[in-house]
Design a protein around this motif. Structure first.
Motif, mmCIF file in Angstrom:
data_model
loop_
_atom_site.group_PDB
_atom_site.id
_atom_site.type_symbol
_atom_site.label_atom_id
_atom_site.label_comp_id
_atom_site.label_asym_id
_atom_site.label_seq_id
_atom_site.Cartn_x
_atom_site.Cartn_y
_atom_site.Cartn_z
ATOM 1 N N UNK A 154 0.784 -1.253 -0.029
ATOM 2 C CA UNK A 154 0.061 -0.059 -0.084
ATOM 3 C C UNK A 154 1.011 1.316 -0.017
ATOM 4 N N UNK A 155 0.667 1.955 -1.127
ATOM 5 C CA UNK A 155 1.661 3.236 -1.379
ATOM 6 C C UNK A 155 0.858 4.425 -1.123
ATOM 7 N N UNK A 156 1.228 5.398 -0.448
ATOM 8 C CA UNK A 156 0.531 6.662 -0.462
ATOM 9 C C UNK A 156 0.622 7.561 -1.587
ATOM 10 N N UNK A 157 -0.596 7.933 -2.187
ATOM 11 C CA UNK A 157 -0.513 8.655 -3.237
ATOM 12 C C UNK A 157 -0.257 10.374 -2.924
ATOM 13 N N UNK A 158 -0.282 11.159 -3.882
ATOM 14 C CA UNK A 158 0.041 12.517 -3.654
ATOM 15 C C UNK A 158 -1.133 13.172 -2.938
ATOM 16 N N UNK A 159 -2.165 12.576 -3.122
ATOM 17 C CA UNK A 159 -3.653 13.532 -2.554
ATOM 18 C C UNK A 159 -3.863 12.483 -1.188
ATOM 19 N N UNK A 160 -2.706 12.013 -0.727
ATOM 20 C CA UNK A 160 -3.025 11.235 0.573
ATOM 21 C C UNK A 160 -4.155 10.157 0.687
ATOM 22 N N UNK A 161 -4.177 9.589 -0.564
ATOM 23 C CA UNK A 161 -5.006 8.524 -0.722
ATOM 24 C C UNK A 161 -4.171 7.320 -1.208
ATOM 25 N N UNK A 162 -4.323 6.124 -0.743
ATOM 26 C CA UNK A 162 -3.217 4.935 -0.833
ATOM 27 C C UNK A 162 -3.651 4.203 -2.083
ATOM 28 N N UNK A 163 -2.623 3.584 -2.738
ATOM 29 C CA UNK A 163 -3.105 2.860 -3.848
ATOM 30 C C UNK A 163 -2.393 1.558 -3.688
ATOM 31 N N UNK A 164 -2.706 0.293 -4.445
ATOM 32 C CA UNK A 164 -1.829 -1.049 -4.321
ATOM 33 C C UNK A 164 -0.760 -1.104 -5.279
ATOM 34 N N UNK A 165 0.396 -0.980 -4.868
ATOM 35 C CA UNK A 165 1.508 -1.657 -5.725
ATOM 36 C C UNK A 165 1.610 -2.990 -5.613
ATOM 37 N N UNK A 166 2.129 -3.828 -6.571
ATOM 38 C CA UNK A 166 2.385 -5.108 -6.653
ATOM 39 C C UNK A 166 3.628 -5.622 -6.912
ATOM 40 N N UNK A 167 4.164 -6.358 -6.075
ATOM 41 C CA UNK A 167 5.381 -7.432 -6.515
ATOM 42 C C UNK A 167 5.219 -8.727 -7.004
ATOM 43 N N UNK A 168 5.307 -8.939 -8.210
ATOM 44 C CA UNK A 168 4.818 -10.329 -8.672
ATOM 45 C C UNK A 168 5.770 -11.432 -8.293
ATOM 46 N N UNK A 169 5.339 -12.623 -8.331
ATOM 47 C CA UNK A 169 6.026 -13.860 -7.920
ATOM 48 C C UNK A 169 7.214 -14.010 -8.943
ATOM 49 N N UNK A 170 8.320 -14.339 -8.441
ATOM 50 C CA UNK A 170 9.398 -14.138 -9.314
ATOM 51 C C UNK A 170 9.392 -15.176 -10.369
ATOM 52 N N UNK A 171 8.814 -16.319 -10.217
ATOM 53 C CA UNK A 171 8.743 -17.518 -11.092
ATOM 54 C C UNK A 171 7.759 -17.135 -12.410
ATOM 55 N N UNK A 172 6.791 -16.562 -11.881
ATOM 56 C CA UNK A 172 5.913 -16.193 -13.220
ATOM 57 C C UNK A 172 6.479 -14.903 -14.040
ATOM 58 N N UNK A 173 7.109 -13.985 -12.965
ATOM 59 C CA UNK A 173 7.714 -12.951 -13.774
ATOM 60 C C UNK A 173 8.540 -13.166 -14.734
ATOM 61 N N UNK A 174 9.530 -14.159 -14.108
ATOM 62 C CA UNK A 174 10.396 -14.680 -15.278
ATOM 63 C C UNK A 174 9.777 -15.141 -16.394
ATOM 64 N N UNK A 175 8.644 -16.223 -16.215
ATOM 65 C CA UNK A 175 8.017 -16.614 -17.412
ATOM 66 C C UNK A 175 7.660 -15.374 -18.283
ATOM 67 N N UNK A 176 6.967 -14.248 -17.931
ATOM 68 C CA UNK A 176 6.440 -13.181 -18.609
ATOM 69 C C UNK A 176 7.651 -12.517 -19.304
ATOM 70 N N UNK A 177 8.623 -12.215 -18.678
ATOM 71 C CA UNK A 177 9.795 -11.677 -19.317
ATOM 72 C C UNK A 177 10.274 -12.419 -20.260
ATOM 73 N N UNK A 178 10.552 -13.624 -20.254
ATOM 74 C CA UNK A 178 11.021 -14.538 -21.220
ATOM 75 C C UNK A 178 10.043 -14.447 -22.515
ATOM 76 N N UNK A 179 8.550 -14.463 -22.320
ATOM 77 C CA UNK A 179 7.912 -14.413 -23.389
ATOM 78 C C UNK A 179 8.079 -12.955 -24.148
ATOM 79 N N UNK A 180 8.114 -11.938 -23.285
ATOM 80 C CA UNK A 180 8.265 -10.501 -23.963
ATOM 81 C C UNK A 180 9.572 -10.631 -24.675
ATOM 82 N N UNK A 181 10.601 -11.045 -24.117
ATOM 83 C CA UNK A 181 12.120 -11.410 -24.886
ATOM 84 C C UNK A 181 11.946 -12.098 -26.226
ATOM 85 N N UNK A 182 11.054 -12.999 -26.162
ATOM 86 C CA UNK A 182 11.085 -13.943 -27.323
ATOM 87 C C UNK A 182 10.053 -13.082 -28.562
#
Length: 543
Positions: free
Chosen positions: A69-97
């Motif tokens: 949960x990250x606070x925005x400039x209007x002091x209302x939070x938004x949700x940032x995401x940290x992807x699972x590394x295994x699936x992020x690797x898979x997505x990056x590999x697809x984008x690379x290819x």
């Protein structure tokens, strides 16, 4: 000479074309996994090197992600995401290819542009460093930047390379139209990626192909993987999302640019037109183009402004033009006090937009100050970060300027931690612990953070609690027990059950068990691969 003829300017495609397939892969996987607004103690560099050398195969099939949960400039939070590394690797590999085909797509969609419409996009700078967009505010399109070590990143507009089309396209126009997309990333429909790349008809026809799955459907599918198989929404945080969004948004630009003269900053549009009727027609046409890809306008932020008006927000101009009283090249107290007073007034006049204070601080930290001015500046920051938690992330940059003593950094951090604990603001608490680790001090002598970790409410805070207690020789045995609770099973259709770590807490569970009881990780066939190579997602200086 107009912007089109400047030798130094580069087209959208020219910027992308400088990035090789390997550089895209390294940039996304090695440096683009963690959002910049998260305390800067995490890295995916060693994970990238592991994937590059081993090309691992992970058995886990479904993946959730860590929420921050990250606070925005209007002091209302938004949700940032940290992807699972295994699936992020898979997505990056697809984008690379898919990168060579994607570059052809971007060329086709942007080659007819008279000027660069999309102003914020991935690019590589000549010195192999990136300009990191630390703050992008959709209301005012102000970008705060800092040179950092990366190969590429989403980047703010640069006059030398991008030109300044607004200075020419407004000539002869009577109105300026401002519009942006409502909840852009959370609203993106992953199937719209294929629709943009090859059209809806072909994408649907090719959807159920066998082994030779088209690259566009693979990008669609890999994007769903990051979000627990969901077709609606892409994660805010990983840099791959910025590339995914551009695939769709340049498709909308392709038709609009034939009729209108406008620029776009991610999902923020500014169009110049000759009449009010044309302004209304632009909004209608923009809405219809976005609708093709499942997106809609944020009507609360839509406005038609009669020209002439400034290219910049009025508050930006006032802050830029303010004459800071100085002596021997240093800002005096009599310069800094009225400047910050004006910034506060401007903020109040602009719906408490804390980005204004951020901008003012950025101006000040680039200058030297007298001792009295410095004291006033430090006290003001201390006061304001407690009122506007959005500003807390800026402290990291300010502290690095060596204008605040370590003792005072500790004092500010302790107040941030106390405020965060009182308000259950996990971001504030996390930054306080991050500063304590980075600058090597204790927040309180008797402080033990185990109870905070046991709440299991924020993965980043839990990990920082563990690192703080471990560094300060507090009992960490209970952390091991908490981490073991996140070992669970997942049922596979073909191969029965496999043991995994709870995806929403994978970072905490893995890093604690890696250090405290690494044999437990042998149960998790996927995580065992990383454990055997001692792969950590924590920067060395924080371990």
């Amino acid at each position: 000479m107009g912007y089109k003829n400047q030798e130094s300017t580069k087209t959208y495609y020219e910027c992308l074309n400088q990035i090789t397939t390997d550089e895209l892969y390294e940039g996304l996987l090695g440096y683009g996994m963690f959002a910049e607004k998260i305390p800067n103690f995490l890295t995916s560099e060693t994970f990238f090197e592991f994937c590059k050398s081993n090309e691992p195969c992970f058995e886990q099939k479904e993946y959730r992600y860590i929420k921050y949960e990250n606070m925005r400039n209007i002091n209302i939070p938004r949700i940032l995401s940290i992807p699972h590394p295994f699936v992020y690797y898979k997505q990056c590999k697809v984008l690379k290819e898919s990168w060579k085909k994607l570059k052809k797509y971007f060329y086709k969609k942007t080659k007819s542009n008279k000027y660069k419409i999309s102003r914020i996009h991935i690019r590589k700078l000549d010195n192999k460093k990136f300009i990191d967009y630390r703050d992008y505010n959709l209301n005012n399109a102000i970008l705060e930047s800092k040179i950092i070590q990366k190969i590429f990143n989403m980047n703010f507009k640069n006059y030398k390379f991008d030109g300044a089309p607004e200075q020419e396209i407004f000539i002869g126009k009577r109105y300026k139209v401002k519009a942006d997309i409502s909840n852009c990333f959370p609203s993106i429909y992953t199937h719209a990626i294929s629709w943009a790349l090859v059209g809806k008809k072909m994408a649907k026809e090719d959807k159920n192909k066998g082994k030779d799955k088209p690259y566009y459907n693979e990008i669609d599918k890999s994007t769903q993987w990051l979000n627990y198989g969901e077709t609606h929404g892409i994660l805010i945080g990983p840099h791959s999302s910025n590339l995914i969004s551009e695939i769709i948004l340049v498709a909308a630009d392709y038709k609009l640019s034939k009729k209108y003269e406008y620029i776009r900053n991610i999902d923020d549009y500014t169009c110049y037109v000759k009449s009010y009727e044309e302004a209304e027609k632009f909004l209608l046409d923009l809405s219809m183009e976005l609708k093709k890809y499942g997106l809609s306008l944020n009507h609360k932020k839509t406005e038609i402004i009669e020209l002439p008006s400034s290219f910049e927000e009025e508050w930006v101009r006032k802050l830029k033009l303010f004459k800071l009283d100085s002596y021997n090249g240093k800002i005096k107290y009599t310069g800094i006090a009225p400047f910050l007073d004006m910034a506060l007034e401007l903020m109040k006049d602009n719906k408490n937009n804390a980005a204004i204070l951020n901008y003012a601080f950025q101006i000040l930290i680039k200058n030297k100050m007298t001792s009295s001015a410095k004291k006033y500046f430090i006290n003001t920051i201390h006061h304001l970060v407690l009122l506007y938690p959005y500003l807390i992330f800026l402290l990291d940059e300010i502290f690095q300027k060596n204008i605040i003593s370590q003792e005072y950094i500790k004092k500010i951090s302790l107040d941030i931690f106390s405020l965060g604990k009182e308000k259950r603001n996990y971001e504030a608490m996390s930054y306080a612990l991050y500063f304590a680790l980075k600058y090597n001090f204790k927040l309180k002598e008797e402080l033990s953070l185990l109870e905070e970790a046991k709440r299991e409410e924020d993965c980043i805070l839990m990990l920082l609690c563990y690192l703080y207690d471990k560094k300060n020789d507090n009992d960490i045995e209970e952390y091991k027990k908490v981490a073991k609770q996140f070992i669970t099973n997942q049922t596979l259709k073909k191969n029965g059950n496999i043991t995994i770590l709870d995806d929403e807490y994978w970072l905490f569970a893995y890093e604690v068990l890696l250090r405290e009881d690494d044999k437990v990780l042998d149960q998790c066939i996927d995580w065992k691969q990383l454990k055997n190579k001692n792969i950590s997602f924590i920067k060395q200086e924080f371990q």
